[in-house]
Design a protein around this motif. Structure first.
Motif, mmCIF file in Angstrom:
data_model
loop_
_atom_site.group_PDB
_atom_site.id
_atom_site.type_symbol
_atom_site.label_atom_id
_atom_site.label_comp_id
_atom_site.label_asym_id
_atom_site.label_seq_id
_atom_site.Cartn_x
_atom_site.Cartn_y
_atom_site.Cartn_z
ATOM 1 N N MET A 16 0.841 -1.212 0.000
ATOM 2 C CA MET A 16 0.000 0.000 0.000
ATOM 3 C C MET A 16 0.860 1.240 0.000
ATOM 4 O O MET A 16 0.894 2.001 0.920
ATOM 5 N N GLN A 17 1.580 1.424 -1.069
ATOM 6 C CA GLN A 17 2.448 2.586 -1.170
ATOM 7 C C GLN A 17 1.765 3.697 -1.957
ATOM 8 O O GLN A 17 2.135 4.833 -1.858
ATOM 9 N N TRP A 18 0.745 3.339 -2.696
ATOM 10 C CA TRP A 18 0.038 4.340 -3.492
ATOM 11 C C TRP A 18 -1.438 4.352 -3.114
ATOM 12 O O TRP A 18 -1.972 3.360 -2.609
ATOM 13 N N THR A 19 -2.094 5.459 -3.378
ATOM 14 C CA THR A 19 -3.520 5.592 -3.094
ATOM 15 C C THR A 19 -4.060 6.798 -3.838
ATOM 16 O O THR A 19 -3.308 7.610 -4.356
ATOM 17 N N ASN A 20 -5.378 6.898 -3.885
ATOM 18 C CA ASN A 20 -5.972 8.063 -4.549
ATOM 19 C C ASN A 20 -6.832 8.770 -3.504
ATOM 20 O O ASN A 20 -7.639 9.627 -3.811
ATOM 21 N N ASP A 21 -6.633 8.387 -2.263
ATOM 22 C CA ASP A 21 -7.367 9.005 -1.168
ATOM 23 C C ASP A 21 -6.420 9.903 -0.371
ATOM 24 O O ASP A 21 -5.393 9.453 0.127
ATOM 25 N N ILE A 22 -6.769 11.166 -0.271
ATOM 26 C CA ILE A 22 -5.905 12.132 0.404
ATOM 27 C C ILE A 22 -5.532 11.786 1.846
ATOM 28 O O ILE A 22 -4.365 11.854 2.226
ATOM 29 N N SER A 23 -6.495 11.420 2.646
ATOM 30 C CA SER A 23 -6.168 11.131 4.047
ATOM 31 C C SER A 23 -5.248 9.912 4.145
ATOM 32 O O SER A 23 -4.377 9.831 5.011
ATOM 33 N N GLU A 24 -5.464 8.982 3.224
ATOM 34 C CA GLU A 24 -4.619 7.790 3.190
ATOM 35 C C GLU A 24 -3.213 8.208 2.727
ATOM 36 O O GLU A 24 -2.205 7.681 3.212
ATOM 37 N N ALA A 25 -3.164 9.149 1.807
ATOM 38 C CA ALA A 25 -1.885 9.633 1.288
ATOM 39 C C ALA A 25 -1.072 10.271 2.420
ATOM 40 O O ALA A 25 0.139 10.066 2.525
ATOM 41 N N VAL A 26 -1.749 11.007 3.265
ATOM 42 C CA VAL A 26 -1.064 11.657 4.386
ATOM 43 C C VAL A 26 -0.456 10.591 5.290
ATOM 44 O O VAL A 26 0.688 10.705 5.741
#
Length: 216
Positions: free
Chosen positions: A1-11
DNA sequence: GCGACAG
DNA sequence: ATCTTGTCGC
Protein backbone atom coordinates in the motif's frame (compact mmCIF):
# COMPACT_ATOMS: atom_id res chain seq x y z
CA UNK A 1 0.00 0.00 0.00
CA UNK A 2 2.45 2.59 -1.17
CA UNK A 3 0.04 4.34 -3.49
CA UNK A 4 -3.52 5.59 -3.09
CA UNK A 5 -5.97 8.06 -4.55
CA UNK A 6 -7.37 9.00 -1.17
CA UNK A 7 -5.90 12.13 0.40
CA UNK A 8 -6.17 11.13 4.05
CA UNK A 9 -4.62 7.79 3.19
CA UNK A 10 -1.89 9.63 1.29
CA UNK A 11 -1.06 11.66 4.39
CA UNK A 12 -0.73 8.46 6.39
CA UNK A 13 1.60 6.96 3.79
CA UNK A 14 3.74 10.10 3.65
CA UNK A 15 4.15 10.06 7.40
CA UNK A 16 5.35 6.46 7.17
CA UNK A 17 7.77 7.35 4.41
CA UNK A 18 9.09 10.23 6.49
CA UNK A 19 9.77 7.89 9.39
CA UNK A 20 11.68 5.49 7.17
CA UNK A 21 13.99 8.11 5.67
CA UNK A 22 17.65 7.83 6.54
CA UNK A 23 19.91 10.73 5.64
CA UNK A 24 23.21 8.92 5.96
CA UNK A 25 26.35 9.92 4.01
CA UNK A 26 26.98 8.32 0.63
CA UNK A 27 29.45 5.48 1.11
CA UNK A 28 31.50 6.34 -1.95
CA UNK A 29 31.24 8.26 -5.19
CA UNK A 30 28.46 6.70 -7.26
CA UNK A 31 29.33 4.91 -10.50
CA UNK A 32 25.97 5.52 -12.10
CA UNK A 33 23.28 8.16 -11.71
CA UNK A 34 19.72 8.05 -13.05
CA UNK A 35 17.64 11.11 -13.90
CA UNK A 36 13.84 10.87 -13.98
CA UNK A 37 11.01 13.04 -15.28
CA UNK A 38 7.42 12.74 -16.48
CA UNK A 39 5.58 14.42 -19.37
CA UNK A 40 1.80 14.60 -19.79
CA UNK A 41 -1.01 14.67 -22.31
CA UNK A 42 -4.66 15.11 -21.36
CA UNK A 43 -5.13 11.53 -20.28
CA UNK A 44 -1.74 9.90 -20.13
CA UNK A 45 1.69 10.27 -18.63
CA UNK A 46 5.11 9.22 -19.88
CA UNK A 47 7.98 8.61 -17.50
CA UNK A 48 11.56 8.57 -18.73
CA UNK A 49 14.63 7.43 -16.86
CA UNK A 50 18.13 8.05 -18.15
CA UNK A 51 21.04 6.23 -16.54
CA UNK A 52 24.46 7.81 -16.96
CA UNK A 53 27.98 6.94 -15.89
CA UNK A 54 28.69 9.30 -13.00
CA UNK A 55 32.28 10.00 -13.98
CA UNK A 56 31.69 11.48 -17.44
CA UNK A 57 27.90 11.52 -17.74
CA UNK A 58 27.88 9.16 -20.70
CA UNK A 59 24.47 7.57 -21.24
CA UNK A 60 24.39 3.91 -20.24
CA UNK A 61 20.71 3.09 -20.54
CA UNK A 62 17.36 4.74 -21.15
CA UNK A 63 13.90 3.60 -20.13
CA UNK A 64 10.44 4.84 -20.99
CA UNK A 65 7.05 3.95 -19.53
CA UNK A 66 3.56 5.10 -20.47
CA UNK A 67 0.45 4.88 -18.33
CA UNK A 68 -2.92 6.54 -17.78
CA UNK A 69 -3.43 9.17 -15.11
CA UNK A 70 -5.16 8.18 -11.89
CA UNK A 71 -4.36 11.07 -9.60
CA UNK A 72 -4.53 14.87 -10.18
CA UNK A 73 -1.75 17.29 -9.41
CA UNK A 74 -2.19 18.58 -5.89
CA UNK A 75 0.70 20.50 -4.28
CA UNK A 76 2.16 18.24 -1.61
CA UNK A 77 0.92 15.03 -3.23
CA UNK A 78 2.95 14.91 -6.41
CA UNK A 79 4.30 11.44 -5.70
CA UNK A 80 0.84 9.90 -5.94
CA UNK A 81 0.56 11.23 -9.49
CA UNK A 82 4.06 10.53 -10.81
CA UNK A 83 5.46 8.05 -8.33
CA UNK A 84 3.76 4.90 -9.62
CA UNK A 85 5.18 5.57 -13.11
CA UNK A 86 8.67 6.18 -11.81
CA UNK A 87 8.61 3.01 -9.79
CA UNK A 88 7.56 0.95 -12.81
CA UNK A 89 10.07 2.66 -15.08
CA UNK A 90 12.88 1.75 -12.68
CA UNK A 91 11.79 -1.86 -12.64
CA UNK A 92 12.22 -2.02 -16.41
CA UNK A 93 15.92 -1.17 -16.23
CA UNK A 94 18.70 -3.70 -16.67
CA UNK A 95 21.03 -1.39 -14.77
CA UNK A 96 20.49 -0.69 -11.08
CA UNK A 97 21.45 2.99 -10.58
CA UNK A 98 23.67 3.93 -7.63
CA UNK A 99 21.68 7.11 -7.08
CA UNK A 100 18.46 8.72 -8.32
CA UNK A 101 18.07 12.36 -9.33
CA UNK A 102 14.41 13.31 -9.34
CA UNK A 103 12.58 16.38 -10.61
CA UNK A 104 10.88 17.49 -7.38
CA UNK A 105 11.48 17.76 -3.65
CA UNK A 106 13.13 15.33 -1.25
CA UNK A 107 12.50 16.11 2.43
CA UNK A 108 11.71 19.76 1.65
CA UNK A 109 8.04 18.90 1.94
CA UNK A 110 5.19 19.63 4.41
CA UNK A 111 5.55 16.15 5.89
CA UNK A 112 9.14 15.46 4.88
CA UNK A 113 8.10 13.11 2.11
CA UNK A 114 8.54 14.70 -1.31
CA UNK A 115 8.62 12.48 -4.41
CA UNK A 116 12.40 11.98 -4.32
CA UNK A 117 12.17 10.77 -0.73
CA UNK A 118 9.14 8.60 -1.48
CA UNK A 119 10.86 6.85 -4.41
CA UNK A 120 14.12 6.55 -2.52
CA UNK A 121 12.50 4.82 0.44
CA UNK A 122 10.39 2.53 -1.74
CA UNK A 123 13.35 1.40 -3.84
CA UNK A 124 15.94 1.51 -1.10
CA UNK A 125 18.16 3.58 -3.38
CA UNK A 126 19.96 6.82 -2.54
CA UNK A 127 17.95 9.70 -4.02
CA UNK A 128 18.17 13.46 -4.45
CA UNK A 129 15.40 15.94 -5.14
CA UNK A 130 16.16 18.76 -7.57
CA UNK A 131 13.24 21.12 -8.27
CA UNK A 132 12.90 24.22 -10.39
CA UNK A 133 10.91 25.99 -7.69
CA UNK A 134 10.32 25.55 -3.98
CA UNK A 135 7.35 23.94 -2.30
CA UNK A 136 8.01 25.00 1.30
CA UNK A 137 10.63 26.92 3.25
CA UNK A 138 12.43 30.23 3.19
CA UNK A 139 15.85 31.02 1.78
CA UNK A 140 18.14 33.90 0.98
CA UNK A 141 19.29 34.57 -2.53
CA UNK A 142 22.65 32.80 -3.02
CA UNK A 143 25.57 34.73 -4.55
CA UNK A 144 25.41 34.86 -8.38
CA UNK A 145 28.26 32.49 -9.20
CA UNK A 146 27.84 28.83 -10.07
CA UNK A 147 28.37 26.71 -6.96
CA UNK A 148 26.95 29.28 -4.54
CA UNK A 149 24.08 28.07 -2.37
CA UNK A 150 22.02 29.00 0.67
CA UNK A 151 20.02 26.92 3.11
CA UNK A 152 16.33 26.26 2.63
CA UNK A 153 14.78 26.51 6.10
CA UNK A 154 11.43 25.08 7.12
CA UNK A 155 10.03 25.01 10.63
CA UNK A 156 13.43 25.75 12.08
CA UNK A 157 15.18 22.98 10.17
CA UNK A 158 17.48 22.97 7.16
CA UNK A 159 15.60 20.83 4.67
CA UNK A 160 17.46 21.69 1.49
CA UNK A 161 19.30 24.41 -0.40
CA UNK A 162 18.88 26.95 -3.20
CA UNK A 163 21.80 26.00 -5.44
CA UNK A 164 23.25 28.05 -8.29
CA UNK A 165 24.17 25.55 -11.00
CA UNK A 166 25.01 28.30 -13.51
CA UNK A 167 26.33 31.80 -12.96
CA UNK A 168 23.64 34.49 -13.13
CA UNK A 169 20.92 31.89 -13.52
CA UNK A 170 18.01 31.22 -11.18
CA UNK A 171 18.94 28.59 -8.56
CA UNK A 172 17.45 25.08 -8.32
CA UNK A 173 16.09 23.67 -5.06
CA UNK A 174 18.04 20.68 -3.85
CA UNK A 175 16.97 18.49 -0.97
CA UNK A 176 18.11 15.06 0.18
CA UNK A 177 15.75 12.26 -0.75
CA UNK A 178 17.07 9.13 0.96
CA UNK A 179 20.45 7.70 2.01
CA UNK A 180 22.32 10.96 1.31
CA UNK A 181 23.14 14.09 3.29
CA UNK A 182 22.37 17.61 2.09
CA UNK A 183 26.05 18.07 1.25
CA UNK A 184 26.00 14.87 -0.81
CA UNK A 185 22.90 16.08 -2.61
CA UNK A 186 24.42 19.43 -3.45
CA UNK A 187 27.69 17.88 -4.59
CA UNK A 188 25.91 15.39 -6.87
CA UNK A 189 23.69 18.06 -8.41
CA UNK A 190 26.65 20.35 -9.09
CA UNK A 191 28.66 17.48 -10.54
CA UNK A 192 25.84 16.63 -12.94
CA UNK A 193 25.07 20.23 -13.92
CA UNK A 194 27.56 21.11 -16.62
CA UNK A 195 26.24 23.61 -19.14
CA UNK A 196 22.57 23.96 -18.21
CA UNK A 197 20.56 24.88 -15.14
CA UNK A 198 19.23 21.37 -14.60
CA UNK A 199 21.43 18.34 -13.91
CA UNK A 200 22.13 16.48 -17.16
CA UNK A 201 20.35 13.24 -16.15
CA UNK A 202 17.11 15.13 -15.44
CA UNK A 203 17.46 17.20 -18.58
CA UNK A 204 17.85 14.13 -20.73
CA UNK A 205 14.94 12.41 -19.03
CA UNK A 206 12.87 15.54 -19.61
CA UNK A 207 13.71 15.51 -23.32
CA UNK A 208 13.07 11.81 -23.68
CA UNK A 209 9.67 11.84 -21.96
CA UNK A 210 8.65 14.90 -23.95
CA UNK A 211 9.66 13.40 -27.29
CA UNK A 212 7.80 10.20 -26.54
CA UNK A 213 4.70 12.07 -25.38
CA UNK A 214 4.55 14.02 -28.62
CA UNK A 215 4.19 10.73 -30.48
CA UNK A 216 1.06 9.66 -28.60
C1' DG B 1 -10.38 36.29 3.77
C1' DC B 2 -5.54 36.41 1.56
C1' DG B 3 -1.37 34.49 -0.16
C1' DA B 4 1.44 30.22 -1.28
C1' DC B 5 1.33 26.34 -3.85
C1' DA B 6 7.10 20.48 -6.51
C1' DG B 7 4.82 19.08 -11.53
C1' DA C 1 2.73 20.30 -16.27
C1' DT C 2 0.95 22.31 -21.01
C1' DC C 3 -0.44 25.78 -24.82
C1' DT C 4 3.34 28.68 -28.29
C1' DT C 5 6.66 33.08 -31.97
C1' DG C 6 9.62 35.83 -31.72
C1' DT C 7 13.40 37.82 -29.53
C1' DC C 8 17.30 39.43 -26.58
C1' DG C 9 22.02 38.16 -25.50
C1' DC C 10 26.40 35.49 -25.05
Amino acid sequence: MQWTNDISEAVRIQNEIAEAVRLTPLISEPETVAGMDVAFTDTEAVCAVVVMRYKDLEIIEEGILKDSLLFPYIPGYLSFREGPLMKKALECLNTKPDILLIDGQGIAHPRGAGIATHIGVLTGLPSVGCAKSKLVGEYEEPCPERGCWSKLLYEGRTVGAAVRTRTEVKPVFVSPGHLVTLDDAIRVVLHCSTKYRLPEPIRRADHLSRRFKNLL
